[in-house]
Scaffold this motif. Structure first.
Motif, PDB file in Angstrom:
ATOM      1  N   LEU A 298       1.027  16.593 -15.266  1.00  0.00           N
ATOM      2  CA  LEU A 298      -0.205  15.966 -14.794  1.00  0.00           C
ATOM      3  C   LEU A 298       0.020  14.478 -14.528  1.00  0.00           C
ATOM      4  O   LEU A 298      -0.411  13.948 -13.496  1.00  0.00           O
ATOM      5  CB  LEU A 298      -1.322  16.160 -15.819  1.00  0.00           C
ATOM      6  N   TYR A 299       0.726  13.811 -15.427  1.00  0.00           N
ATOM      7  CA  TYR A 299       1.030  12.398 -15.213  1.00  0.00           C
ATOM      8  C   TYR A 299       1.934  12.214 -13.989  1.00  0.00           C
ATOM      9  O   TYR A 299       1.797  11.239 -13.249  1.00  0.00           O
ATOM     10  CB  TYR A 299       1.661  11.777 -16.452  1.00  0.00           C
ATOM     11  N   GLY A 300       2.850  13.144 -13.767  1.00  0.00           N
ATOM     12  CA  GLY A 300       3.680  13.108 -12.564  1.00  0.00           C
ATOM     13  C   GLY A 300       2.830  13.248 -11.306  1.00  0.00           C
ATOM     14  O   GLY A 300       3.062  12.568 -10.298  1.00  0.00           O
ATOM     15  N   PHE A 301       1.836  14.123 -11.372  1.00  0.00           N
ATOM     16  CA  PHE A 301       0.904  14.295 -10.257  1.00  0.00           C
ATOM     17  C   PHE A 301       0.138  12.993 -10.022  1.00  0.00           C
ATOM     18  O   PHE A 301      -0.027  12.564  -8.874  1.00  0.00           O
ATOM     19  CB  PHE A 301      -0.059  15.446 -10.553  1.00  0.00           C
ATOM     20  N   PHE A 302      -0.320  12.351 -11.091  1.00  0.00           N
ATOM     21  CA  PHE A 302      -1.025  11.076 -10.957  1.00  0.00           C
ATOM     22  C   PHE A 302      -0.136  10.060 -10.237  1.00  0.00           C
ATOM     23  O   PHE A 302      -0.603   9.353  -9.332  1.00  0.00           O
ATOM     24  CB  PHE A 302      -1.421  10.509 -12.320  1.00  0.00           C
ATOM     25  N   ALA A 303       1.107   9.969 -10.644  1.00  0.00           N
ATOM     26  CA  ALA A 303       2.034   9.005 -10.028  1.00  0.00           C
ATOM     27  C   ALA A 303       2.210   9.297  -8.543  1.00  0.00           C
ATOM     28  O   ALA A 303       2.201   8.382  -7.710  1.00  0.00           O
ATOM     29  CB  ALA A 303       3.379   9.024 -10.754  1.00  0.00           C
ATOM     30  N   SER A 304       2.349  10.564  -8.217  1.00  0.00           N
ATOM     31  CA  SER A 304       2.504  10.973  -6.820  1.00  0.00           C
ATOM     32  C   SER A 304       1.253  10.632  -6.010  1.00  0.00           C
ATOM     33  O   SER A 304       1.344  10.116  -4.891  1.00  0.00           O
ATOM     34  CB  SER A 304       2.786  12.477  -6.765  1.00  0.00           C
ATOM     35  N   GLU A 305       0.095  10.905  -6.578  1.00  0.00           N
ATOM     36  CA  GLU A 305      -1.164  10.592  -5.888  1.00  0.00           C
ATOM     37  C   GLU A 305      -1.313   9.093  -5.661  1.00  0.00           C
ATOM     38  O   GLU A 305      -1.810   8.668  -4.621  1.00  0.00           O
ATOM     39  CB  GLU A 305      -2.357  11.121  -6.681  1.00  0.00           C
ATOM     40  N   LEU A 306      -0.890   8.302  -6.628  1.00  0.00           N
ATOM     41  CA  LEU A 306      -0.963   6.852  -6.463  1.00  0.00           C
ATOM     42  C   LEU A 306      -0.099   6.383  -5.295  1.00  0.00           C
ATOM     43  O   LEU A 306      -0.498   5.494  -4.535  1.00  0.00           O
ATOM     44  CB  LEU A 306      -0.558   6.140  -7.752  1.00  0.00           C
ATOM     45  N   LEU A 307       1.067   6.999  -5.136  1.00  0.00           N
ATOM     46  CA  LEU A 307       1.926   6.656  -3.998  1.00  0.00           C
ATOM     47  C   LEU A 307       1.251   7.012  -2.681  1.00  0.00           C
ATOM     48  O   LEU A 307       1.270   6.233  -1.731  1.00  0.00           O
ATOM     49  CB  LEU A 307       3.269   7.373  -4.105  1.00  0.00           C
ATOM     50  N   VAL A 308       0.647   8.179  -2.637  1.00  0.00           N
ATOM     51  CA  VAL A 308      -0.034   8.619  -1.412  1.00  0.00           C
ATOM     52  C   VAL A 308      -1.208   7.703  -1.092  1.00  0.00           C
ATOM     53  O   VAL A 308      -1.382   7.287   0.053  1.00  0.00           O
ATOM     54  CB  VAL A 308      -0.489  10.093  -1.550  1.00  0.00           C
ATOM     55  N   VAL A 309      -2.001   7.381  -2.099  1.00  0.00           N
ATOM     56  CA  VAL A 309      -3.147   6.488  -1.897  1.00  0.00           C
ATOM     57  C   VAL A 309      -2.673   5.110  -1.434  1.00  0.00           C
ATOM     58  O   VAL A 309      -3.286   4.499  -0.554  1.00  0.00           O
ATOM     59  CB  VAL A 309      -4.000   6.377  -3.178  1.00  0.00           C
ATOM     60  N   GLY A 310      -1.580   4.644  -2.010  1.00  0.00           N
ATOM     61  CA  GLY A 310      -1.038   3.351  -1.602  1.00  0.00           C
ATOM     62  C   GLY A 310      -0.629   3.325  -0.143  1.00  0.00           C
ATOM     63  O   GLY A 310      -0.800   2.311   0.547  1.00  0.00           O
ATOM     64  N   ARG A 311      -0.104   4.427   0.337  1.00  0.00           N
ATOM     65  CA  ARG A 311       0.313   4.501   1.742  1.00  0.00           C
ATOM     66  C   ARG A 311      -0.860   4.744   2.681  1.00  0.00           C
ATOM     67  O   ARG A 311      -0.925   4.169   3.765  1.00  0.00           O
ATOM     68  CB  ARG A 311       1.341   5.615   1.930  1.00  0.00           C
ATOM     69  N   SER A 312      -1.756   5.642   2.278  1.00  0.00           N
ATOM     70  CA  SER A 312      -2.834   6.075   3.173  1.00  0.00           C
ATOM     71  C   SER A 312      -4.090   5.218   3.088  1.00  0.00           C
ATOM     72  O   SER A 312      -4.855   5.157   4.049  1.00  0.00           O
ATOM     73  CB  SER A 312      -3.213   7.524   2.870  1.00  0.00           C
ATOM     74  N   GLY A 313      -4.322   4.612   1.925  1.00  0.00           N
ATOM     75  CA  GLY A 313      -5.562   3.875   1.733  1.00  0.00           C
ATOM     76  C   GLY A 313      -6.776   4.783   1.664  1.00  0.00           C
ATOM     77  O   GLY A 313      -7.902   4.339   1.867  1.00  0.00           O
ATOM     78  N   GLU A 314      -6.550   6.029   1.352  1.00  0.00           N
ATOM     79  CA  GLU A 314      -7.610   7.047   1.320  1.00  0.00           C
ATOM     80  C   GLU A 314      -8.449   6.926   0.047  1.00  0.00           C
ATOM     81  O   GLU A 314      -8.001   7.267  -1.042  1.00  0.00           O
ATOM     82  CB  GLU A 314      -6.980   8.439   1.414  1.00  0.00           C
ATOM     83  N   ARG A 315      -9.670   6.453   0.210  1.00  0.00           N
ATOM     84  CA  ARG A 315     -10.542   6.229  -0.953  1.00  0.00           C
ATOM     85  C   ARG A 315     -11.022   7.532  -1.582  1.00  0.00           C
ATOM     86  O   ARG A 315     -11.264   7.572  -2.789  1.00  0.00           O
ATOM     87  CB  ARG A 315     -11.738   5.361  -0.558  1.00  0.00           C
TER      88      ARG A 315
END
Length: 138
Positions: A87-104
């Motif tokens: 789950l923490y790995g998923f959080f880290a991955s999502e943070l990378l995606v959000v950082g790139r996409s800016g998807e709120r």
């Protein structure tokens, strides 16, 4: 760490070992607070169009996620430890995606998950009188 030092969690008729190292248990709720705060500040920065603050807060959130991951006790945590780590790995991955996409909306979904986990740790503290253990239900 001896098996006697591992904290257990009662869930109905089932008992689980805490997936978090005993020394870190008291820190977990505070880490969730820091993570939630960083995500909220990142969201506010996104809404304001401030990429510098957004980036700094997402980086801060990532650091907290890795602190949470470091707190997982793989030796004594039983089957919950790898699940929590995933789950923490998923959080880290999502943070990378959000950082790139800016998807709120993606950030809001992540914040919702963090809030649920934080609430679970806090609920257990209130029920058991012991800091930093998740609530598991049958």
């Amino acid at each position: 760490m001896s098996p006697q030092s591992a904290t257990t969690i009662a869930a109905g008729s089932t008992t689980f070992r805490s997936p978090v190292q005993p020394a870190a248990e008291w820190q977990v709720p505070a880490l969730y607070d820091r993570l939630g705060q960083a995500l909220r500040l990142a969201d506010a920065a996104m809404a304001a169009g401030d990429p510098v603050v957004r980036s700094a807060q997402l980086e801060r959130a990532s650091s907290v996620v890795f602190e949470l991951l470091a707190s997982v006790d793989f030796q004594q945590g039983g089957e919950l430890a790898p699940r929590l780590a995933a789950l923490y790995g998923f959080f880290a991955s999502e943070l990378l995606v959000v950082g790139r996409s800016g998807e709120r909306t993606q950030l809001a979904r992540l914040l919702d998950m963090v809030d649920v986990l934080s609430g679970s740790w806090r609920s257990d503290d209130a029920m058991m009188g012991a800091p930093g253990q998740p609530v598991l239900v049958d």
